[in-house]
Design a protein around this motif. Sequence first.
Motif, PDB file in Angstrom:
ATOM      1  N   TYR A 119      36.719 -46.322  85.123  1.00 30.44           N
ATOM      2  CA  TYR A 119      36.265 -44.946  84.953  1.00 30.44           C
ATOM      3  C   TYR A 119      36.394 -44.533  83.491  1.00 30.44           C
ATOM      4  CZ  TYR A 119      35.689 -39.943  85.483  1.00 30.44           C
ATOM      5  OH  TYR A 119      35.229 -38.659  85.368  1.00 30.44           O
ATOM      6  N   HIS A 120      35.369 -43.898  82.987  1.00 26.69           N
ATOM      7  CA  HIS A 120      35.356 -43.366  81.621  1.00 26.69           C
ATOM      8  C   HIS A 120      34.619 -42.036  81.685  1.00 26.69           C
ATOM      9  CE1 HIS A 120      34.304 -42.948  77.371  1.00 26.69           C
ATOM     10  NE2 HIS A 120      35.199 -43.879  77.096  1.00 26.69           N
ATOM     11  N   ILE A 121      35.164 -40.999  81.126  1.00 27.76           N
ATOM     12  CA  ILE A 121      34.604 -39.655  81.233  1.00 27.76           C
ATOM     13  C   ILE A 121      33.165 -39.576  80.729  1.00 27.76           C
ATOM     14  CG2 ILE A 121      35.522 -38.844  79.012  1.00 27.76           C
ATOM     15  CD1 ILE A 121      35.384 -36.777  82.222  1.00 27.76           C
ATOM     16  N   VAL A 122      32.787 -40.469  79.812  1.00 29.43           N
ATOM     17  CA  VAL A 122      31.436 -40.451  79.252  1.00 29.43           C
ATOM     18  C   VAL A 122      30.612 -41.650  79.709  1.00 29.43           C
ATOM     19  CG1 VAL A 122      30.112 -40.506  77.093  1.00 29.43           C
ATOM     20  CG2 VAL A 122      32.187 -39.123  77.245  1.00 29.43           C
ATOM     21  N   ARG A 123      31.173 -42.858  79.638  1.00 33.08           N
ATOM     22  CA  ARG A 123      30.400 -44.075  79.874  1.00 33.08           C
ATOM     23  C   ARG A 123      30.194 -44.442  81.346  1.00 33.08           C
ATOM     24  NH1 ARG A 123      30.413 -46.021  74.705  1.00 33.08           N
ATOM     25  NH2 ARG A 123      32.351 -45.892  73.544  1.00 33.08           N
ATOM     26  N   CYS A 124      31.150 -44.123  82.195  1.00 34.21           N
ATOM     27  CA  CYS A 124      31.074 -44.533  83.609  1.00 34.21           C
ATOM     28  C   CYS A 124      31.847 -43.520  84.446  1.00 34.21           C
ATOM     29  CB  CYS A 124      31.652 -45.942  83.779  1.00 34.21           C
ATOM     30  SG  CYS A 124      31.504 -46.577  85.457  1.00 34.21           S
ATOM     31  N   ASN A 125      31.194 -42.423  84.805  1.00 33.65           N
ATOM     32  CA  ASN A 125      31.882 -41.340  85.491  1.00 33.65           C
ATOM     33  C   ASN A 125      31.359 -41.146  86.917  1.00 33.65           C
ATOM     34  OD1 ASN A 125      29.517 -39.663  85.333  1.00 33.65           O
ATOM     35  ND2 ASN A 125      30.086 -39.119  83.242  1.00 33.65           N
ATOM     36  N   CYS A 126      31.858 -40.132  87.585  1.00 29.57           N
ATOM     37  CA  CYS A 126      31.480 -39.864  88.979  1.00 29.57           C
ATOM     38  C   CYS A 126      29.976 -39.660  89.129  1.00 29.57           C
ATOM     39  CB  CYS A 126      32.228 -38.644  89.517  1.00 29.57           C
ATOM     40  SG  CYS A 126      31.915 -37.130  88.580  1.00 29.57           S
ATOM     41  N   ASN A 127      29.344 -39.050  88.139  1.00 33.17           N
ATOM     42  CA  ASN A 127      27.911 -38.784  88.215  1.00 33.17           C
ATOM     43  C   ASN A 127      27.091 -40.069  88.064  1.00 33.17           C
ATOM     44  OD1 ASN A 127      28.475 -35.963  88.449  1.00 33.17           O
ATOM     45  ND2 ASN A 127      28.874 -35.967  86.262  1.00 33.17           N
ATOM     46  N   ASP A 128      27.568 -40.993  87.223  1.00 35.61           N
ATOM     47  CA  ASP A 128      26.909 -42.302  87.110  1.00 35.61           C
ATOM     48  C   ASP A 128      26.981 -43.034  88.448  1.00 35.61           C
ATOM     49  OD1 ASP A 128      26.255 -42.239  84.278  1.00 35.61           O
ATOM     50  OD2 ASP A 128      28.407 -42.470  83.918  1.00 35.61           O
ATOM     51  N   PHE A 129      28.158 -42.996  89.076  1.00 36.26           N
ATOM     52  CA  PHE A 129      28.332 -43.615  90.392  1.00 36.26           C
ATOM     53  C   PHE A 129      27.397 -42.987  91.415  1.00 36.26           C
ATOM     54  CE2 PHE A 129      30.199 -43.234  94.622  1.00 36.26           C
ATOM     55  CZ  PHE A 129      30.298 -44.559  94.990  1.00 36.26           C
ATOM     56  N   SER A 130      27.349 -41.674  91.463  1.00 40.59           N
ATOM     57  CA  SER A 130      26.496 -40.978  92.437  1.00 40.59           C
ATOM     58  C   SER A 130      25.029 -41.341  92.241  1.00 40.59           C
ATOM     59  CB  SER A 130      26.676 -39.469  92.334  1.00 40.59           C
ATOM     60  OG  SER A 130      27.967 -39.084  92.745  1.00 40.59           O
ATOM     61  N   MET A 131      24.605 -41.427  90.992  1.00 37.92           N
ATOM     62  CA  MET A 131      23.214 -41.785  90.715  1.00 37.92           C
ATOM     63  C   MET A 131      22.921 -43.219  91.184  1.00 37.92           C
ATOM     64  SD  MET A 131      20.941 -41.375  87.258  1.00 37.92           S
ATOM     65  CE  MET A 131      21.989 -42.365  86.223  1.00 37.92           C
ATOM     66  N   GLU A 132      23.837 -44.151  90.902  1.00 32.13           N
ATOM     67  CA  GLU A 132      23.629 -45.551  91.305  1.00 32.13           C
ATOM     68  C   GLU A 132      23.673 -45.708  92.819  1.00 32.13           C
ATOM     69  OE1 GLU A 132      22.745 -49.542  91.077  1.00 32.13           O
ATOM     70  OE2 GLU A 132      22.550 -47.987  89.537  1.00 32.13           O
ATOM     71  N   LEU A 133      24.602 -45.046  93.489  1.00 32.98           N
ATOM     72  CA  LEU A 133      24.671 -45.129  94.949  1.00 32.98           C
ATOM     73  C   LEU A 133      23.414 -44.537  95.574  1.00 32.98           C
ATOM     74  CD1 LEU A 133      26.017 -45.768  97.627  1.00 32.98           C
ATOM     75  CD2 LEU A 133      27.386 -43.663  97.368  1.00 32.98           C
ATOM     76  N   THR A 134      22.945 -43.419  95.070  1.00 34.65           N
ATOM     77  CA  THR A 134      21.712 -42.808  95.576  1.00 34.65           C
ATOM     78  C   THR A 134      20.539 -43.767  95.423  1.00 34.65           C
ATOM     79  OG1 THR A 134      22.508 -40.597  95.045  1.00 34.65           O
ATOM     80  CG2 THR A 134      20.140 -40.854  95.308  1.00 34.65           C
ATOM     81  N   LYS A 135      20.442 -44.388  94.274  1.00 35.13           N
ATOM     82  CA  LYS A 135      19.369 -45.357  93.995  1.00 35.13           C
ATOM     83  C   LYS A 135      19.402 -46.512  95.005  1.00 35.13           C
ATOM     84  CE  LYS A 135      17.935 -48.225  90.067  1.00 35.13           C
ATOM     85  NZ  LYS A 135      18.248 -48.539  88.673  1.00 35.13           N
ATOM     86  N   ARG A 136      20.584 -47.040  95.263  1.00 37.02           N
ATOM     87  CA  ARG A 136      20.709 -48.166  96.197  1.00 37.02           C
ATOM     88  C   ARG A 136      20.465 -47.731  97.640  1.00 37.02           C
ATOM     89  NH1 ARG A 136      25.819 -51.769  93.988  1.00 37.02           N
ATOM     90  NH2 ARG A 136      25.291 -51.617  91.769  1.00 37.02           N
ATOM     91  N   LEU A 137      20.889 -46.541  98.003  1.00 39.85           N
ATOM     92  CA  LEU A 137      20.665 -46.051  99.368  1.00 39.85           C
ATOM     93  C   LEU A 137      19.190 -45.828  99.657  1.00 39.85           C
ATOM     94  CD1 LEU A 137      23.557 -43.451  99.714  1.00 39.85           C
ATOM     95  CD2 LEU A 137      23.272 -45.537 101.086  1.00 39.85           C
ATOM     96  N   LEU A 138      18.475 -45.345  98.665  1.00 39.00           N
ATOM     97  CA  LEU A 138      17.071 -45.020  98.882  1.00 39.00           C
ATOM     98  C   LEU A 138      16.139 -46.198  98.610  1.00 39.00           C
ATOM     99  CD1 LEU A 138      17.058 -41.383  97.522  1.00 39.00           C
ATOM    100  CD2 LEU A 138      17.301 -42.171  99.871  1.00 39.00           C
ATOM    101  N   GLY A 139      16.658 -47.255  97.992  1.00 37.48           N
ATOM    102  CA  GLY A 139      15.888 -48.480  97.816  1.00 37.48           C
ATOM    103  C   GLY A 139      14.752 -48.389  96.829  1.00 37.48           C
ATOM    104  N   ARG A 140      14.791 -47.402  95.990  1.00 35.43           N
ATOM    105  CA  ARG A 140      13.777 -47.290  94.942  1.00 35.43           C
ATOM    106  C   ARG A 140      14.418 -46.584  93.749  1.00 35.43           C
ATOM    107  NH1 ARG A 140      12.798 -43.457  98.856  1.00 35.43           N
ATOM    108  NH2 ARG A 140      12.487 -41.359  98.126  1.00 35.43           N
ATOM    109  N   ASP A 141      13.747 -46.592  92.621  1.00 28.31           N
ATOM    110  CA  ASP A 141      14.302 -45.981  91.422  1.00 28.31           C
ATOM    111  C   ASP A 141      14.302 -44.465  91.573  1.00 28.31           C
ATOM    112  OD1 ASP A 141      13.599 -46.309  87.855  1.00 28.31           O
ATOM    113  OD2 ASP A 141      15.118 -45.193  88.937  1.00 28.31           O
ATOM    114  N   GLN A 142      15.484 -43.898  91.736  1.00 25.61           N
ATOM    115  CA  GLN A 142      15.629 -42.453  91.923  1.00 25.61           C
ATOM    116  C   GLN A 142      16.163 -41.756  90.681  1.00 25.61           C
ATOM    117  OE1 GLN A 142      14.989 -40.248  94.621  1.00 25.61           O
ATOM    118  NE2 GLN A 142      13.651 -41.966  95.012  1.00 25.61           N
TER     119      GLN A 142
END
Length: 185
Positions: A119-142
């Motif tokens: 975890y890094h407040i700028v480079r790898c934060n909760c919002n980066d995780f949420s965006m990546e999980l959303t992308k993988r759940l929806l199966g397309r570039d979100q």
Amino acid sequence: KLQFLYFIGPTMLCCGQSTVARESSESDVYINIYDMTSFNAVIGTLGMGAHHTGVQVFNGEYCFGRGGTDDTGVYSIPPKTCEGHIYRETMFMGKTSLTKKEVNGLIRQMKREYMSASYHIVRCNCNDFSMELTKRLLGRDQTTSFPSWINRPSKSALWLLPSKLVDRFDFEILKWNKQVEAQSD
């Protein structure tokens, strides 16, 4: 038990409210957005704020944060109940075609990828995780559908500030968080 960030330095930008009233199903994917400070109520009128996010699917919410160990930073909570943050709104992102079993497998995989120490407040934060999980759940570039205002300040900091300053800022927040934990023991 993981301890999570309660403080953020530079102001984070946000705008608009996008909560949509609709009939939901378990396969719906939502982003739950939290204010990290009650000060967002004041600065929100200026289009600014500091936010935490989690992804809601199959009646659970999945988040990422820095804890006190080398364990995974991914954790699950009942939707809209992230401790230490103020629930703000929910945004519908789409429907997943994955089964609940497949989603559980995806979460296990991401628990290995998103370790607490990464975890890094700028480079790898909760919002980066949420965006990546959303992308993988929806199966397309979100990435274009994910609200860019949520993580814009972090990404702007990478572009605007020297790398050493970005790392120093994250180190200072980690140090501050450890002091808060020690005082609460």
